[in-house]
Design a protein around this motif. Structure first.
Motif, PDB file in Angstrom:
ATOM      1  N   CYS A 230       0.831  -1.193   0.000  1.00 33.37           N
ATOM      2  CA  CYS A 230       0.000   0.000   0.000  1.00 33.37           C
ATOM      3  C   CYS A 230       0.869   1.248   0.000  1.00 33.37           C
ATOM      4  N   GLN A 231       0.581   2.168  -0.917  1.00 30.44           N
ATOM      5  CA  GLN A 231       1.326   3.432  -0.948  1.00 30.44           C
ATOM      6  C   GLN A 231       0.418   4.599  -0.598  1.00 30.44           C
ATOM      7  N   GLY A 232      -0.791   4.267  -0.133  1.00 26.14           N
ATOM      8  CA  GLY A 232      -1.683   5.335   0.278  1.00 26.14           C
ATOM      9  C   GLY A 232      -2.358   6.049  -0.877  1.00 26.14           C
ATOM     10  N   TYR A 233      -2.592   5.350  -1.999  1.00 24.11           N
ATOM     11  CA  TYR A 233      -3.317   5.992  -3.095  1.00 24.11           C
ATOM     12  C   TYR A 233      -4.755   6.286  -2.697  1.00 24.11           C
ATOM     13  N   ALA A 234      -5.276   5.439  -1.800  1.00 27.53           N
ATOM     14  CA  ALA A 234      -6.636   5.642  -1.285  1.00 27.53           C
ATOM     15  C   ALA A 234      -7.690   5.656  -2.382  1.00 27.53           C
ATOM     16  N   GLN A 235      -7.432   4.945  -3.492  1.00 25.87           N
ATOM     17  CA  GLN A 235      -8.470   4.797  -4.504  1.00 25.87           C
ATOM     18  C   GLN A 235      -9.599   3.960  -3.921  1.00 25.87           C
ATOM     19  N   CYS A 236      -9.238   3.119  -2.955  1.00 31.15           N
ATOM     20  CA  CYS A 236     -10.172   2.135  -2.400  1.00 31.15           C
ATOM     21  C   CYS A 236     -11.156   2.723  -1.398  1.00 31.15           C
ATOM     22  N   VAL A 237     -10.687   3.653  -0.591  1.00 27.72           N
ATOM     23  CA  VAL A 237     -11.456   4.070   0.586  1.00 27.72           C
ATOM     24  C   VAL A 237     -12.882   4.537   0.263  1.00 27.72           C
ATOM     25  N   PRO A 238     -13.077   5.442  -0.713  1.00 28.27           N
ATOM     26  CA  PRO A 238     -14.457   5.897  -0.957  1.00 28.27           C
ATOM     27  C   PRO A 238     -15.378   4.811  -1.505  1.00 28.27           C
ATOM     28  N   LEU A 239     -14.808   3.723  -2.025  1.00 25.79           N
ATOM     29  CA  LEU A 239     -15.665   2.679  -2.583  1.00 25.79           C
ATOM     30  C   LEU A 239     -16.202   1.742  -1.501  1.00 25.79           C
ATOM     31  N   ALA A 240     -15.565   1.715  -0.341  1.00 21.83           N
ATOM     32  CA  ALA A 240     -16.039   0.877   0.775  1.00 21.83           C
ATOM     33  C   ALA A 240     -15.805   1.632   2.077  1.00 21.83           C
ATOM     34  N   PRO A 241     -16.502   2.759   2.258  1.00 20.40           N
ATOM     35  CA  PRO A 241     -16.184   3.663   3.369  1.00 20.40           C
ATOM     36  C   PRO A 241     -16.456   3.099   4.754  1.00 20.40           C
ATOM     37  N   ASP A 242     -17.306   2.074   4.861  1.00 19.23           N
ATOM     38  CA  ASP A 242     -17.541   1.491   6.185  1.00 19.23           C
ATOM     39  C   ASP A 242     -16.438   0.515   6.554  1.00 19.23           C
TER      40      ASP A 242
END
Lengths: 71, 423, 467
Positions: free
Chosen positions: A10-22
């Motif tokens: 993980c490099q902290g792109y955070a592409q993932c976070v808004p797609l599964a915010p819970d």
């Protein structure tokens, strides 16, 4: 369902976070904290998040991917 | 094909007639993964090499370095870099750290996590509703243009709402963006023709008008704030402070174009790729859990941003068996590297369940797509809805007519025939 | 019959009829089992673990579990495939008989094997005072049970938490305490947090981070006495700086002890730093001769690393467990020339005080450090470590996208300092001494230690005076 994030990849792109915010949250601007065993209702969101990772750091249990074997 | 020099392969790959399939020329170029293609330009088509350079702090995205080089060459009669026109307004895509990092934080503060984690997820319902409405409109028809009738309206509505750009002005900036794309983002030999030069002039004029429009919008928000992203960006009182109006214009322009064009191209490419691979629509209908990875595979095959011509080397860089001299412009060819057989087995095959699909469809390194999560949400919902509701879709033309731009690559129209629209 | 046909027949035969036992059913054990099945091993596979839970992930325990977001028993590891193994969970291994090729369990049973994988990992070092360690409210953290109890204790809003030891885990826990709005004191014997792993220059940054977030950080300080009340609950702690604190929760974060006791009589190269093995994961015996049928992976392994002058590396890193398990599994069902080396580029991460700290290489192998990109003041930077003009390690603070560039330089033993970046050069970009503590100074054990050349070397040069 089960997932694990390889936080070395993980490099902290955070592409993932808004797609599964819970399930996935940023702690500060780059560190990822997540729920490794979220409710099955999160499955599609987690799959969207896992697909979105540019470094494919999110591993989802093979059963949660609708597969018989192998990730 | 015979022996082809890198210069010829590059020119062919950039030609409009090859827009539907530049890949065989990329394969030719990739024989030397980092290669000089003329005029001091280095082009990177190898996966490993692109990954390394996208993470190398001696590679700059700041257009001022390119301008300096162009100015130095001015006497030699070569065309100055057309993408400079794009860079008139500073944005994160044409900046280096620390300015880049600060702008990206300032923009992200009101767009996504950690500060605004709920904005993007909250758009899902509206996106779904709009996709369904668009397909409802197609009931009773047997042919639609996936681009104009389906792919286009959704991202536009979403980005205007998020940014705070009045949707009523859409026809106007749609025209400006079209002219800019057609005139300024064609990096190939067609741009040097008479027609190409005319498109270029029109593109520059439209860009100027577009920037003037955005400047007015930002000025308005300085006077009368509201709770849209652009307004918050320029009125911010948090740790990084407000974004300067000039930077806000540049970044707003960038986000509006990207949120417009690249997302539309991706949705269109998803339908195109699915229909080119028989059985895919049925598979995705039966297995909606495969839609997210199918979308990534489409982006690997048909990257919406093929490359972004802003980069240059700030030092001599030894890579891929060559040395990129300091000052050279460098194009990281995402679309080409995405088909590198050294990384992707059967690179030209669409495999919606491809493993380890670490592709460059969204870029790599610090400039990785800012709006990626929002774009993915839109494409996921659009593709989900499409495969669920459109009965027996078929391509009318393959390949479809493509847009001018070799940077922002996508079909101009994508006509499909279908039997009906399910509820 | 040629040797190569014989070898290939042996491999085929072993893959179908061999019996493999894996002792240790956590991350390394699980991934090894998956890898064995992926390698085509269809023989009998047994996993033995002393914890009763299915394999679960530990890193979340000191972060989102302690925070109260995720329950302690909600970190079960996903699997990549069916394993088709016999599971013996909640059963400890107590001995290994290399002649009979059996593992003895606490039940008295003997489990036979053809090849064995040792993956029993580490446990928390307990508080050194046995009586004090019995007090309610004094914790160590390694297992999900530990984490569950500590999570409950923190949720009860203790007046003050005392964390002893400012290594990565101790610092993460301090960070969680502050996020929960709890008063927390951190007592660290060395001059700064993280100093064993990252040196004093970066330790200083870590100390500022803690204090900026309201941690009562005491460096150069040890805990002399912990006192309880009549009900046997922790109430006070006396520090070597003369102060006494009222505390309701104490967490001893003093590093790890390798779980090698069960191998005491097995005649292997076991010691303070774990079980020594070659770079192909095969265990050395006590004389330094490599064994054929005993393999080691995960936190308990120590193996020579070519990048670090063939010194033995002992890594308590997540990815070392995963990659080591895969190499061990491959080598367990292979013969020369098909065996592979396990040559990890050590990598770690830590999420604390809103900062993502990531590292690559062995920072403590270096004696110089240079800030290469970004701003230390803003806590967004990259730094490189060097030894004798070569780069040996790197770290980033909220700058993780740049780390792999330095990783590539380390793998090539590239010159140190590295070439300057084209932009965002730090205010002070000169290499300086990294200020790693004198190995004789007691401190929290770093998670990467170089432990000498001799496979049976018990030289605990990084252990200091702590038992």
């Amino acid at each position: 369902m089960r997932l694990v994030v390889d936080l070395n990849r993980c490099q902290g792109y955070a592409q993932c976070v808004p797609l599964a915010p819970d399930v996935l949250r940023l702690n500060g601007e780059e560190a990822l904290f997540y729920d490794p065993n979220p409710d099955d209702a999160q499955r599609l969101r987690v799959l969207r998040a896992a697909a979105s990772c540019p470094v494919q750091a999110i591993m989802v249990d093979f059963k949660d991917k609708g597969r018989r074997t192998a990730s | 094909m015979g022996e082809m020099t890198p210069e010829v392969a590059w020119a062919e790959a950039m030609k409009f007639e090859n827009r539907p399939n530049p890949y065989r020329y990329f394969d030719e170029l990739r024989k030397t993964p980092v290669v000089h293609v003329g005029d001091g330009l280095y082009v990177v088509t190898g996966y490993r090499e692109l990954m390394a350079l996208a993470h190398d702090p001696r590679i700059s995205s700041d257009l001022r370095h390119k301008k300096a080089r162009a100015a130095a060459k001015a006497g030699s009669g070569s065309e100055s870099d057309p993408i400079e026109a794009y860079g008139q307004a500073t944005s994160m895509i044409t900046s280096d750290p620390p300015d880049h990092d600060k702008m990206r934080r300032q923009a992200m503060r009101h767009f996504g996590p950690p500060h605004t984690p709920d904005l993007i997820p909250s758009m899902e319902q509206g996106i779904s509703q709009l996709c369904n409405e668009l397909l409802d409109k197609a009931k009773g028809k047997t042919r639609i243009d996936v681009v104009d009738d389906y792919a286009y309206p959704v991202p536009v509505m979403v980005i205007c709402k998020v940014l705070g750009v009045p949707i009523e002005d859409e026809p106007q900036f749609h025209a400006w963006i079209h002219d800019f794309m057609a005139g300024i983002t064609d990096m190939g030999p067609d741009a040097a023709t008479e027609a190409g030069k005319a498109r270029r002039a029109k593109g520059e004029a439209s860009s100027a008008a577009f920037i003037q429009y955005m400047t007015g919008l930002i000025q308005g928000y300085l006077k009368t704030p509201n709770d849209t992203m652009l307004s918050k960006m320029v009125n911010e009182k948090g740790p990084d402070g407000p974004m300067s109006p000039a930077e806000a214009v540049g970044n707003a322009t960038l986000l509006l174009i990207a949120g417009h064009d690249s997302t539309v191209n991706t949705i269109a490419h998803c339908v195109l790729t699915a229909l080119r691979n028989p059985g895919t629509v049925e598979l995705l209908h039966r297995r909606p859990d495969l839609v997210p990875s199918a979308i990534e595979e489409v982006l690997r095959l048909e990257s919406a941003v093929q490359f972004f011509p802003s980069r240059s080397a700030l030092a001599d860089i030894e890579i891929g068996g060559t040395v990129i001299p300091k000052g050279s412009p460098v194009h990281l060819m995402y679309g080409a590297a995405n088909r590198d057989p050294k990384k992707f087995p059967n690179p030209n095959t669409f495999d919606p369940e491809r493993r380890d699909n670490e592709h460059f469809g969204w870029g790599s390194g610090i400039h990785t797509c800012f709006g990626g999560p929002l774009a993915r949400l839109e494409v996921n919902v659009a593709l989900d809805t499409f495969v669920r509701r459109v009965e027996n879709p078929r391509l009318v033309d393959d390949p479809p007519e493509y847009r001018r731009s070799n940077v922002f690559r996508g079909p101009r129209h994508l006509f499909i025939d279908f039997d009906g629209i399910r509820e | 019959m040629s040797t190569s046909t014989l070898a290939s027949d042996l491999v085929t035969s072993f893959k179908t009829t061999g019996r493999i036992v894996i002792v240790g059913a956590s991350l390394a054990g699980l991934r090894a089992a998956e890898a064995l099945r992926n390698e085509g091993f269809t023989g009998k596979l047994t996993l033995i673990g002393d914890e009763k839970q299915e394999p679960y992930d530990r890193p979340p325990l000191s972060k989102q579990v302690l925070k109260g977001w995720v329950p302690a028993d909600h970190t079960l590891l996903p699997r990549s495939r069916d394993i088709d193994a016999e599971w013996r969970l909640g059963v400890a291994a107590t001995g290994l008989d290399r002649k009979k090729k059996t593992v003895r369990l606490v039940t008295g049973e003997e489990v036979p094997f053809d090849r064995l994988l040792i993956a029993t990992g580490v446990r928390s070092r307990p508080w050194f005072n046995k009586a004090e360690a019995e007090l309610e409210g004094l914790f160590t953290i390694r297992t999900s049970d530990d984490a569950g109890r500590l999570q409950t204790a923190l949720a009860a809003k203790p007046r003050r938490v005392l964390i002893i030891g400012a290594g990565f885990i101790g610092s993460e826990m301090a960070s969680v305490c502050r996020e929960l709005g709890l008063d927390v004191t951190v007592a660290e014997r060395a001059d700064a947090p993280l100093v064993g792993a990252l040196g004093g220059v970066i330790g200083k940054v870590a100390a500022e981070m803690q204090r900026d977030h309201g941690v009562d950080l005491r460096t150069g300080v040890s805990v002399e006495k912990i006192e309880g009340d009549a009900a046997g609950h922790v109430r006070r702690a006396r520090l070597s700086d003369g102060t006494t604190l009222d505390v309701d929760v104490v967490v001893a974060s003093l590093g790890s002890i390798r779980n090698t006791e069960w191998l005491r009589d097995a005649g292997l190269a076991t010691g303070f730093w774990g079980v020594a093995c070659d770079a192909g994961c095969r265990a050395f015996d006590i004389h330094g001769v490599v064994t054929d049928n005993i393999f080691v992976a995960g936190d308990i392994a120590r193996a020579p690393h070519v990048l670090y002058e063939y010194q033995f590396l002992s890594l308590e890193h997540w990815d070392n467990a995963v990659s080591g398990a895969a190499v061990a599994a491959h080598n367990m069902v292979s013969l020369e020339p098909d065996r592979k080396p396990h040559l990890p580029l050590p990598s770690f991460w830590s999420g604390q005080f809103g900062v993502n700290i990531k590292g690559v290489g062995v920072q403590s192998f270096g004696d110089q450090v240079v800030i290469t990109q970004g701003s230390v003041k803003e806590r967004r930077f990259a730094a490189a470590y060097g030894k004798r003009g070569r780069i040996v390690g790197a770290i980033t603070f909220n700058h993780g996208k740049w780390l792999e560039y330095y990783g590539a330089l380390i793998e090539k033993s590239a010159p140190f300092p590295p070439p300057p970046p084209g932009y965002d050069e730090p205010v002070d970009a000169k290499p300086v001494p990294a200020e790693f503590p004198d190995p004789r100074t007691p401190t929290a054990l770093p998670t990467v230690v170089l432990t000498g050349y001799d496979p049976t070397d018990r030289a605990a040069s990084f252990a200091g005076a702590q038992a």
